[in-house]
Every structure is written in C-alpha cells, then in structure tokens.
Design a protein around this motif. Structure first.
Motif, PDB file in Angstrom:
ATOM      1  N   ARG A  41      -5.028   5.498  -5.011  1.00 19.27           N
ATOM      2  CA  ARG A  41      -4.864   4.783  -3.610  1.00 19.27           C
ATOM      3  C   ARG A  41      -4.132   5.753  -2.906  1.00 19.27           C
ATOM      4  O   ARG A  41      -3.150   6.348  -2.928  1.00 19.27           O
ATOM      5  CB  ARG A  41      -4.192   3.611  -4.001  1.00 19.27           C
ATOM      6  CG  ARG A  41      -4.814   2.571  -4.908  1.00 19.27           C
ATOM      7  CD  ARG A  41      -3.839   1.429  -5.113  1.00 19.27           C
ATOM      8  NE  ARG A  41      -3.954   0.539  -3.961  1.00 19.27           N
ATOM      9  CZ  ARG A  41      -4.018  -0.809  -3.900  1.00 19.27           C
ATOM     10  NH1 ARG A  41      -4.532  -1.332  -5.136  1.00 19.27           N
ATOM     11  NH2 ARG A  41      -3.965  -1.286  -2.789  1.00 19.27           N
ATOM     12  N   SER A  42      -4.908   6.024  -1.408  1.00 18.85           N
ATOM     13  CA  SER A  42      -4.207   6.669  -0.447  1.00 18.85           C
ATOM     14  C   SER A  42      -3.422   5.704   0.420  1.00 18.85           C
ATOM     15  O   SER A  42      -3.546   4.534   0.672  1.00 18.85           O
ATOM     16  CB  SER A  42      -5.230   7.352   0.249  1.00 18.85           C
ATOM     17  OG  SER A  42      -6.091   6.404   0.752  1.00 18.85           O
ATOM     18  N   SER A  60      -9.581   4.970  -1.229  1.00 14.68           N
ATOM     19  CA  SER A  60      -9.073   4.424  -2.639  1.00 14.68           C
ATOM     20  C   SER A  60     -10.069   4.541  -3.530  1.00 14.68           C
ATOM     21  O   SER A  60     -11.364   4.208  -3.258  1.00 14.68           O
ATOM     22  CB  SER A  60      -8.084   3.338  -2.537  1.00 14.68           C
ATOM     23  OG  SER A  60      -7.149   3.534  -1.580  1.00 14.68           O
ATOM     24  N   CYS A  76      -8.741  11.649  -1.866  1.00 13.47           N
ATOM     25  CA  CYS A  76      -7.750  10.927  -0.930  1.00 13.47           C
ATOM     26  C   CYS A  76      -7.194  11.749   0.002  1.00 13.47           C
ATOM     27  O   CYS A  76      -7.182  11.435   1.300  1.00 13.47           O
ATOM     28  CB  CYS A  76      -6.953  10.124  -1.927  1.00 13.47           C
ATOM     29  SG  CYS A  76      -7.439   8.808  -2.954  1.00 13.47           S
ATOM     30  N   VAL A 103      -0.670   9.665  -2.306  1.00  9.48           N
ATOM     31  CA  VAL A 103      -1.702   9.131  -3.208  1.00  9.48           C
ATOM     32  C   VAL A 103      -0.750   8.604  -4.311  1.00  9.48           C
ATOM     33  O   VAL A 103       0.028   9.059  -4.943  1.00  9.48           O
ATOM     34  CB  VAL A 103      -2.525  10.302  -3.825  1.00  9.48           C
ATOM     35  CG1 VAL A 103      -3.308   9.585  -4.837  1.00  9.48           C
ATOM     36  CG2 VAL A 103      -3.320  10.930  -2.715  1.00  9.48           C
ATOM     37  N   GLN A 234       0.257  -3.607  -3.735  1.00  9.70           N
ATOM     38  CA  GLN A 234       0.467  -2.918  -2.698  1.00  9.70           C
ATOM     39  C   GLN A 234       1.084  -3.581  -1.574  1.00  9.70           C
ATOM     40  O   GLN A 234       0.608  -4.802  -1.353  1.00  9.70           O
ATOM     41  CB  GLN A 234      -0.785  -2.154  -1.990  1.00  9.70           C
ATOM     42  CG  GLN A 234      -0.488  -1.372  -0.590  1.00  9.70           C
ATOM     43  CD  GLN A 234      -1.999  -0.604  -0.346  1.00  9.70           C
ATOM     44  OE1 GLN A 234      -2.301   0.145  -1.021  1.00  9.70           O
ATOM     45  NE2 GLN A 234      -2.376  -0.969   0.806  1.00  9.70           N
TER      46      GLN A 234
END
Length: 234
Positions: A41-42, A60, A76, A103, A234
């Motif tokens: 995931r960025s 992501s 990413c 990342v 997140q």
C-alpha cells in the motif's frame, strides 16, 4: 506533454533495480511475516494533512506474493508521478521536494466484512457524530465505488447508534485463486442483510475513537473484520 513526461518518469523508476541493501531488508521483513500474501500500500508522506488527503491518488496492490513484491513496491513509488498525482500536487501548490511516497507491506486480512470510519461526520461536520460504512468482502469494492455501503451513525458522547441505513449488496471482492482479487456474487440469502450487528458497530466506534484521541484530530480509518475480530488496516 503531461502524460509523456509522466510515462518517462514512471518508466525510469519501474525499470531500475532497487538497491541491494534495501532489497535484502524488504525480503527479510517479508520472511518475518511468514511469507504470506500481503497488501502493498502506498501512502504519500503528506497524506491526510490539513490541506490534502491524497485519498485514492496513489496505487495499492492486494494479495501480492514474494515473486511480485519488489515490482509492486516500485509501482507504488512510481504512482507518485501518474498524471493525476502530478496535477493533484500542482493544484495544491505543493513543492516537489516536500512530497515522497512511503510503501507499507502488511499481511492480508481475508475480510468477511470491511469498511471505513470517519470519526467526524464528513457531511455535517458534527464532531460528536461518527460515520461507519461497511461492505461484504474486501474494502476494494467500497474504495472503487462499485457498491453502496451500509452507513451507521454513532453518537460518540453517549456511545449509541443514532441511525442505520442498510443497502443491498450483490457483488463483493475476495481473494483470487490466481493472485490478486476477483469479483463474485454475494450469496442471495445475505444480499439484503445488515453488514454489522449493533454490538459490532459499537465495537468499531470505540476502536476508532481511541485512534482519534491518540492523534488528537479527526481520522479517516479503514478496518476489516474476520472470524470475530476487527483489524485496523489504515
């Protein structure tokens, strides 16, 4: 011109090798996770600031295996230079040297249910009202706007549910056998069901309120639920 330069910059990043010492650290950390499928995931270093959220601007990837891990990390990094990300920065007059992309590599949660929580109502801006959205399967369906989520409004002071709006869901995202995700039908006997029980809604709201208090400001939180346990992703 924008697309031409974007393509050139991204090409340089994606065709370059990650330095050996960083590659070793990445693969070592991945091994510590148990060599399981992961989410790559960025997150822009200026994400969720007071002036820019960056939500949905960077890439992501879900259910990534070791063979694809390094390439997905580079993708990413490169997504900081897509045409839309460049325009996003320019419109907000952000200095190039102040923006980078981190990342995050984390274990996948095979979500039965997932969603987001806004610790302040994003429509009314009522600071005492929290909004939780929920869908079946992975949150990808919600993020991409493919399904309409359930919406639960919670009073933070009284810790009670103010309103529940449940929506039918016919499609959901799950892990694909070949890697990544795939779209499948929600079983007919579940399509009209509310995604979270009242007890589960309150459990999510309490977790998210703790996060808001920790950071001292309103939060946009992604969560996942599987086998009786909630995870903050997140």
């Amino acid at each position: 011109s924008l697309e031409k330069h974007s393509e050139k910059i991204m090409g340089v990043i994606n065709s370059s090798d990650i330095p050996e010492e960083i590659t070793k650290e990445i693969l070592s950390a991945y091994a510590n996770l148990g060599k399981t499928p992961v989410a790559v995931r960025s997150s822009a270093t200026a994400e969720d600031s007071s002036t820019a959220s960056w939500a949905g601007e960077l890439e992501s990837y879900l259910y990534v295996k070791q063979t694809d891990l390094l390439d997905k990390i580079k993708l990413c990094w490169a997504s900081l230079y897509t045409p839309r990300a460049i325009v996003y920065r320019a419109k907000r007059d952000m200095k190039w040297k102040d923006i980078a992309v981190a990342v995050v590599v984390q274990k996948m949660v095979n979500s039965q249910t997932s969603g987001v929580c806004f610790t302040v109502n994003p429509v009314t801006r009522d600071e005492n009202e929290m909004v939780i959205e929920a869908v079946y399967g992975l949150g990808e369906a919600l993020v991409q706007g493919i399904v309409t989520p359930d919406r639960y409004n919670v009073d933070k002071k009284e810790n009670v549910i103010i309103d529940i709006i449940a929506h039918a869901q016919k499609k959901m995202y799950v892990q694909s056998r070949t890697g990544g995700t795939s779209e499948i039908d929600v079983p007919k006997n579940k399509q009209l069901n509310q995604k979270l029980t009242g007890k589960e809604i309150i459990e999510v709201s309490k977790m998210c309120e703790k996060i808001e208090k920790h950071f001292g400001s309103p939060q946009d939180i992604e969560w996942a639920y599987v086998k009786g346990k909630f995870y903050i992703t997140q």
